[in-house]
Design an enzyme around this catalytic site. Structure first.
Site, PDB file in Angstrom:
ATOM      1  N   GLY A  75      33.787  11.236   0.827  1.00 34.65           N
ATOM      2  CA  GLY A  75      33.471  10.444  -0.049  1.00 34.65           C
ATOM      3  C   GLY A  75      32.978  11.381  -1.472  1.00 34.65           C
ATOM      4  CB  THR A  76      31.376  14.578  -1.565  1.00 34.08           C
ATOM      5  OG1 THR A  76      30.146  14.288  -0.947  1.00 34.08           O
ATOM      6  CG2 THR A  76      30.708  15.583  -2.876  1.00 34.08           C
ATOM      7  CG  ASN A 157      22.682   6.626   0.364  1.00 34.99           C
ATOM      8  OD1 ASN A 157      22.925   6.264  -0.516  1.00 34.99           O
ATOM      9  ND2 ASN A 157      22.096   8.004   0.503  1.00 34.99           N
ATOM     10  CB  ALA A 206      37.005   8.835   7.832  1.00 34.06           C
ATOM     11  CG  HIS A 207      31.606  11.364   7.805  1.00 35.54           C
ATOM     12  ND1 HIS A 207      30.196  11.453   7.952  1.00 35.54           N
ATOM     13  CD2 HIS A 207      31.878  11.518   6.400  1.00 35.54           C
ATOM     14  CE1 HIS A 207      29.484  11.783   6.551  1.00 35.54           C
ATOM     15  NE2 HIS A 207      30.491  11.726   6.039  1.00 35.54           N
ATOM     16  CB  THR A 243      48.955  21.060   2.683  1.00 30.72           C
ATOM     17  OG1 THR A 243      49.666  21.935   1.852  1.00 30.72           O
ATOM     18  CG2 THR A 243      49.910  20.659   3.978  1.00 30.72           C
ATOM     19  CB  CYS A 335      17.329  17.686   4.094  1.00 33.72           C
ATOM     20  SG  CYS A 335      16.375  18.856   5.137  1.00 33.72           S
TER      21      CYS A 335
HETATM   22  C1  LIG Z   1      26.540   6.113  -0.463  1.00 35.08           C
HETATM   23  C2  LIG Z   1      27.341   7.640  -0.083  1.00 35.08           C
HETATM   24  N1  LIG Z   1      28.243   8.184  -1.058  1.00 35.08           N
HETATM   25  C3  LIG Z   1      28.733   9.441  -0.920  1.00 35.08           C
HETATM   26  C4  LIG Z   1      28.571  10.119   0.303  1.00 35.08           C
HETATM   27  C5  LIG Z   1      29.396  11.199   0.641  1.00 35.08           C
HETATM   28  O1  LIG Z   1      30.449  11.256   1.382  1.00 35.08           O
HETATM   29  P1  LIG Z   1      30.904  12.614   2.205  1.00 35.08           P
HETATM   30  O2  LIG Z   1      30.019  12.927   3.263  1.00 35.08           O
HETATM   31  O3  LIG Z   1      32.249  11.873   3.000  1.00 35.08           O
HETATM   32  O4  LIG Z   1      31.336  13.471   1.428  1.00 35.08           O
HETATM   33  C6  LIG Z   1      27.583   9.557   1.213  1.00 35.08           C
HETATM   34  C7  LIG Z   1      27.294  10.272   2.602  1.00 35.08           C
HETATM   35  O5  LIG Z   1      26.356  10.235   2.887  1.00 35.08           O
HETATM   36  C8  LIG Z   1      26.845   8.103   0.939  1.00 35.08           C
HETATM   37  O6  LIG Z   1      26.208   7.662   1.869  1.00 35.08           O
END
Ligand SMILES: Cc1ncc(COP(=O)(O)O)c(C=O)c1O
Length: 394
Positions: A75-76, A157, A206-207, A243, A335
């Site tokens: 996600g990041t 989140n 995915a996690h 890759t 944190c």
């Molecule tokens: C709303 C949101 N965006 C982005 C992320 C980042 O995702 P990743 O941990 O897959 O990099 C998170 C992870 O906590 C999230 O809750």
């Protein structure tokens, strides 16, 4: 000395355990799919087939064309690609340099905006109401001729508030502005469809859906002007060099497939866990604030603050006490070096600093049982009841 392990895991918003079905898909591909998807020999072609089949599954899940879906490291990275990639492309091609972003985004978005601010961009932050909800008319007030990107997460989140993303898309379209939405917390929990919601860019991971860590995706609507961030190869149609990690990608596809199949059942399950925990806590404790309770919210997040006029305690101590008694929860906010930062989300919702610093986030998932939630609720109540109260607060 061995560290005492938490027995009850109530931190599903941070990450979820990998579903055993997903684990077996990953392990199968780790041993059998050994080729590089860019190689033209048989091993490479086999890997490419897995890659494209997985892309189709993930794209289908959000109503996208496979050609609009690109795998990332999570996600990041997807957020970085969307925000920085869109801003740089718009600045170069149209000279626009203003970003409108919600004040409650994940740091994966907010820190990208801060980075862009150091490179000549300007930004306006969308306020939220006391439940963490964005009102679309507030966005319209912030748009200028220079606005090149609007970024608003689908659901938060920390407190779970769900934003009116469809409405925001329409606004962005009306002004010809690229719209990005981080749907990391929504995917698998509530329906996310790019045709219904209308965003140009979307991030997923995915996690959070019982898949592996370190893999995610960005959706790029056809025709969206976006720069690549990673260069050095023509993978992902030159949108993301490197890759491809086929075992993780196949695991991600399996995870999203399972999430779609079980979404209704899991929604009902976690909703009832949330309402039970809410009841246990509300019946036994006074001075409790349920953050985001007045808005439409995700079913699996319960974020609770202790009123700072009554209690003198910090999240860190609540969290450690819960952990000592075998319950893993979160403060919800970032944190850094072992100390918890006051939440920018609760701050934007108007909570005072002391109250934001006495906050716990419970989050549940498909493996959480009612017994676990009841036990965690009782433990939380007994910890809070044992706290000293401020003078005159009874
Ligand atoms: C709303 C949101 N965006 C982005 C992320 C980042 O995702 P990743 O941990 O897959 O990099 C998170 C992870 O906590 C999230 O809750």
């Amino acid at each position: 000395m061995t560290k005492k392990r938490s027995h009850i895991y109530l931190d599903y918003s941070a990450t979820t355990p990998v579903d055993p079905v997903v684990t077996s898909v990953i392990s199968e591909h780790l041993t059998t799919t050994i080729g590089n998807a860019s190689s033209i020999h048989a091993f490479g072609r086999t890997a490419k087939v897995v890659l494209e089949e997985s892309r189709e599954v993930v794209a289908n899940s959000i109503g996208a064309e496979p050609s609009e879906l690109f795998f990332t490291s999570g996600g990041t990275e997807a957020d970085n690609h969307a925000v920085i990639g869109a801003a740089l492309a718009q600045q170069r091609d149209h000279g626009k340099n203003h970003i409108v972003v919600s004040s409650i985004e994940h740091h994966a978005v907010l820190h990208c905006v801060e980075y862009l601010l150091r490179s000549g961009f300007t930004a306006s932050y969308i306020p939220v109401d006391k439940d963490g909800l964005i009102h679309t008319k507030e966005i319209e007030k912030l748009i200028t001729r220079q606005t090149c990107l609007i970024s608003v997460m689908h659901s938060n989140n920390e407190v779970g508030t769900i934003q009116p993303v469809g409405e925001i898309s329409e606004l962005a379209k009306r002004f010809g502005i690229t719209f990005h939405s981080d749907t990391v917390q929504s995917i698998g929990k509530i329906p996310v469809n790019v045709n219904n919601l209308g965003m140009d860019l979307l991030s997923i991971s995915a996690h959070k859906i019982y898949g592996p860590k370190g893999i995610g995706a960005i959706y790029i609507r056809k025709g969206t002007n976006l720069d690549a961030l990673l260069h050095g190869g023509s993978q992902e149609r030159k949108n993301r060099a490197g890759t491809e990690n086929i075992p993780l990608i196949a695991g991600f596809a399996k995870a999203i497939e399972l999430a779609d199949v079980h979404r209704g059942k899991v929604f009902t399950h976690v909703s009832s866990l949330k309402s039970t925990l809410k009841k246990i806590i509300a019946q036994s404790l006074s001075g409790i604030i349920i953050n985001g309770d007045g808005a439409d919210a995700l079913p699996h997040i319960l974020n609770i603050s202790l009123d700072s006029t009554i209690y003198d305690v910090e999240s860190e101590s609540l969290l450690l006490n819960m952990d000592l008694q075998g319950v893993a929860v979160s403060s919800g906010s970032a944190c850094t070096s072992g100390s918890i930062q006051p939440s920018h989300v609760l701050n934007a919702m108007g909570r005072d600093v002391k109250t934001t610093q006495a906050t716990i986030r419970f989050s549940f998932g498909k493996f959480t049982t009612m017994e676990e939630v009841e036990q965690a609720g009782k433990i939380f109540v007994s910890i809070v009841q044992s706290l000293p109260r401020k003078k005159g607060s009874n």
